[in-house]
Design a protein around this motif. Structure first.
Motif, mmCIF file in Angstrom:
data_model
loop_
_atom_site.group_PDB
_atom_site.id
_atom_site.type_symbol
_atom_site.label_atom_id
_atom_site.label_comp_id
_atom_site.label_asym_id
_atom_site.label_seq_id
_atom_site.Cartn_x
_atom_site.Cartn_y
_atom_site.Cartn_z
ATOM 1 N N THR A 1 2.193 12.790 -5.443
ATOM 2 C CA THR A 1 0.714 12.210 -5.993
ATOM 3 C C THR A 1 0.992 10.795 -6.517
ATOM 4 O O THR A 1 2.016 10.642 -7.240
ATOM 5 N N PRO A 2 0.192 9.874 -5.956
ATOM 6 C CA PRO A 2 0.555 8.381 -6.658
ATOM 7 C C PRO A 2 0.325 8.403 -7.996
ATOM 8 O O PRO A 2 -0.441 8.693 -8.748
ATOM 9 N N GLY A 3 1.084 7.117 -8.464
ATOM 10 C CA GLY A 3 1.304 7.104 -9.829
ATOM 11 C C GLY A 3 -0.246 6.534 -10.745
ATOM 12 O O GLY A 3 -0.552 7.126 -11.576
ATOM 13 N N TRP A 4 -0.746 5.917 -9.882
ATOM 14 C CA TRP A 4 -1.999 5.351 -10.270
ATOM 15 C C TRP A 4 -3.108 6.422 -10.501
ATOM 16 O O TRP A 4 -3.910 6.339 -11.375
ATOM 17 N N TRP A 5 -2.956 7.361 -9.457
ATOM 18 C CA TRP A 5 -4.041 8.594 -9.436
ATOM 19 C C TRP A 5 -3.673 9.322 -10.797
ATOM 20 O O TRP A 5 -4.628 9.805 -11.332
ATOM 21 N N PHE B 1 0.726 -1.260 0.064
ATOM 22 C CA PHE B 1 0.168 -0.067 0.057
ATOM 23 C C PHE B 1 0.968 1.031 0.017
ATOM 24 O O PHE B 1 0.503 2.178 -0.780
ATOM 25 N N GLU B 2 2.013 1.147 0.842
ATOM 26 C CA GLU B 2 2.778 2.345 0.829
ATOM 27 C C GLU B 2 3.318 2.672 -0.425
ATOM 28 O O GLU B 2 3.550 3.699 -0.994
ATOM 29 N N ARG B 3 3.962 1.519 -0.964
ATOM 30 C CA ARG B 3 4.692 1.659 -2.141
ATOM 31 C C ARG B 3 3.637 1.942 -3.455
ATOM 32 O O ARG B 3 4.084 2.909 -4.317
ATOM 33 N N LEU B 4 2.339 1.673 -3.326
ATOM 34 C CA LEU B 4 1.473 1.896 -4.501
ATOM 35 C C LEU B 4 1.171 3.564 -4.337
ATOM 36 O O LEU B 4 0.842 4.252 -5.403
ATOM 37 N N ASN B 5 1.201 3.860 -3.238
ATOM 38 C CA ASN B 5 0.612 5.424 -3.081
ATOM 39 C C ASN B 5 1.973 6.285 -2.648
ATOM 40 O O ASN B 5 1.700 7.456 -2.523
ATOM 41 N N LYS B 6 3.011 5.747 -2.719
ATOM 42 C CA LYS B 6 4.396 6.582 -2.604
ATOM 43 C C LYS B 6 4.366 7.329 -1.079
ATOM 44 O O LYS B 6 4.840 8.465 -1.168
#
Length: 296
Positions: free
Chosen positions: A119-123, A88-93
């Motif tokens: 800003t997270p990459g997925w966003w 989760f931390e990796r996904l949201n940086k």
């Protein structure tokens, strides 16, 4: 590092001592000076300088090794931290709470610190995707007009709803009989009207007014009782002894329900040249209550 210095320093001092002794012997003994004249004192000085440079080189090498070892330890610690970071931390940086100081923008308002969170990459990917989707949608809807607008989609939904409604009604009416038949809507009555004109006009007249063969269907007098259920039963099984044939082999249950609904709708229509009353007065309680409700 220190052990190398302990070795090299005594050697350097011994060379200085030898150089000084040679200088004294040169002053006191001409024969010795003649032997050592071939080894100038500059050589001894150069050797001492070389040893001092060697000490400095070793010292710098030790410092570099110490720095490299320290960097390696830091990298190993960071690697351990990375291994402990959740998906989760990796996904949201996100950054751990204890490391938030590196994100602090030094802007504190009422005890609330402002952090420079990434800003997270997925966003970002989802945001760019919505922009692309909007451009494609606007082009198809207003430029190329290759997709239906809201009104066209509404008409399509209405058409699909009518098809679904017809399927449901056909399924319901296929199981209908004289015990559960009900008055149909305007569409069903219209279908019953076409069936009546094609099959019943000969005996009951064009408007249900009756003729020499069949009775008047527009008044409240019935030979075999009125009402939607009794009319359905009469059409389905007939009264052969009185000239009314059975239509169950000619019409489906849904068609008989449509025809019965049309006949029931003829009540009070007052066609021209109606046949005289036959049978007994029949007042359908369902029809009466429906009429009363419509008045109120």
């Amino acid at each position: 590092m220190e052990k190398y210095i302990k070795i090299i320093l005594p050697v350097a001092f011994n060379l200085l001592f030898i150089a000084a002794s040679n200088a004294q012997e040169v002053a006191g003994n001409n024969s010795v000076s003649s032997k050592l004249s071939s080894v100038p004192i500059d050589i001894y000085i150069m050797l001492i300088i070389i040893f001092l440079e060697l000490i400095i080189i070793l010292y710098l090498a030790g410092a570099i090794l110490q720095f490299v070892n320290m960097k390696t330890r830091v990298q190993s610690i960071e690697t351990e931290k990375i291994k402990k970071v959740s998906w989760f931390e990796r996904l949201n940086k996100t950054v751990a709470i204890e490391d938030e100081a590196i994100l602090d923008l030094k802007h504190n308002y009422d005890g609330i610190r402002e952090l420079d969170n990434k800003t997270p990459g997925w966003w970002i990917f989802a945001f760019y995707f919505t922009i692309l989707f909007g451009v494609v949608y606007l082009y198809r809807a207003f430029v190329s007009e290759s997709m239906p607008d809201q009104y066209a989609e509404l008409k399509q939904e209405y058409a699909l709803a009518e098809i679904s409604k017809s399927k449901v009604l056909s399924k319901i009416t296929s199981d209908v009989d004289e015990s559960n038949v009900m008055m149909l809507d305007a569409v069903g009555i219209a279908k019953g009207s076409m069936t009546f004109k094609a099959n019943c006009v000969v005996c009951h007249g064009e408007h249900g007014e009756g003729n020499v063969v069949g009775p008047n269907l527009t008044d409240q007098y019935w030979i075999h009782k009125g009402g939607i259920k009794n009319i359905f039963k009469t059409i389905k099984y007939g009264w052969p002894e009185k000239g009314m044939k059975s239509w169950k082999d000619d019409f489906s249950s849904s068609q008989i329900a449509e025809l019965a609904s049309f006949v029931e709708s003829l009540q009070g229509s007052n066609p021209p040249n109606p046949k005289e009353k036959q049978g007994e007065l029949f007042i359908d309680s369902l029809t009466t209550s429906t009429a009363i409700d419509s008045i109120h």
